[in-house]
Design an enzyme around this catalytic site. Sequence first.
Site, short mmCIF file in Angstrom:
data_model
loop_
_atom_site.label_atom_id
_atom_site.label_comp_id
_atom_site.label_asym_id
_atom_site.label_seq_id
_atom_site.Cartn_x
_atom_site.Cartn_y
_atom_site.Cartn_z
N ARG A 89 11.59 -7.20 4.36
CA ARG A 89 11.57 -5.77 4.62
C ARG A 89 12.21 -5.46 5.97
NH1 ARG A 89 5.79 -2.68 4.55
NH2 ARG A 89 5.62 -3.25 6.74
N LYS A 146 0.83 -1.21 0.00
CA LYS A 146 0.00 0.00 0.00
C LYS A 146 0.86 1.26 0.00
CE LYS A 146 -2.14 -1.13 3.86
NZ LYS A 146 -1.70 -2.48 4.25
N ARG A 201 -9.24 0.54 9.67
CA ARG A 201 -8.81 -0.83 9.94
C ARG A 201 -9.83 -1.57 10.81
NH1 ARG A 201 -2.89 0.01 9.23
NH2 ARG A 201 -1.90 -2.02 9.19
N ARG A 220 -0.10 -9.46 13.58
CA ARG A 220 -0.68 -8.42 12.71
C ARG A 220 -1.69 -9.03 11.74
NH1 ARG A 220 4.80 -6.20 10.90
NH2 ARG A 220 3.74 -5.02 9.28
N ARG A 267 12.05 -1.48 11.15
CA ARG A 267 10.77 -1.59 11.85
C ARG A 267 10.78 -2.84 12.73
NH1 ARG A 267 5.56 -0.48 8.12
NH2 ARG A 267 4.71 -1.74 9.82
#
Length: 190
Positions: A128, A14, A89, A146, A134
């Site tokens: 990633r 996204k 969300r 998540r 992160r």
Amino acid sequence: MKNIVLFGPPGAGKGTQATLLKEKYQLVHISTGDVFRYNIKNETDLGLLAKKYMDEGDLVPDEVTINMLKAEVNKNADANGFIFDGFPRTESQAKALDIFLTEKGEQINGMVALEVSEDLLVARLLERGKTSGRTDDTDENKIRNRFNEYNTKTAILKDYYQAHGNYFGVNGVGSIDDITNRLAEVFDTL
Ligand code: ADP
């Protein structure tokens, strides 16, 4: 105004696509994850609060997130429209967004969703995590949490927008350019 919810599970792409599409359509991109990370970096009260949820891969409470989103929209009063990335969300966030936009004489033109399978996404997120810095991308248990949050609280938003004839699914597997083109075909109709 063109107001689009860019939707999809964690790691669907996204953020990457929103950055490209906001230029093409001259829209303001609001990523709730980025706003939270900015606040964490600057050690604001909001950042301190959000951090404990984000580090576990849990959603930040609705009220906090909704107030933050409204403030971000209000900062951009002269926008042509918005790409909402990471918001809504939950169903209560979606309802709050509808009420907020209706009060401004606006609406969501469509939810455009990147569709990617979960196994591919876990691999992408771990990859990633090697470079993103992160903490929520480095631990497979947090990543799984998540997805659990996504599957139990967020995925139902497909039905919410579909009920209004406003859901558009796009295949999120392929090259970045191919996916941008697929998304643009939908954006053009909205
Ligand atoms: P990703 O989609 O890659 O998981 P984001 O950057 O969109 O990542 O979000 C990271 C984290 O920020 C989420 O796991 C959650 O803790 C928090 N967050 C972002 N947006 C919301 C939201 N709309 N409601 C609640 N929490 C959110």
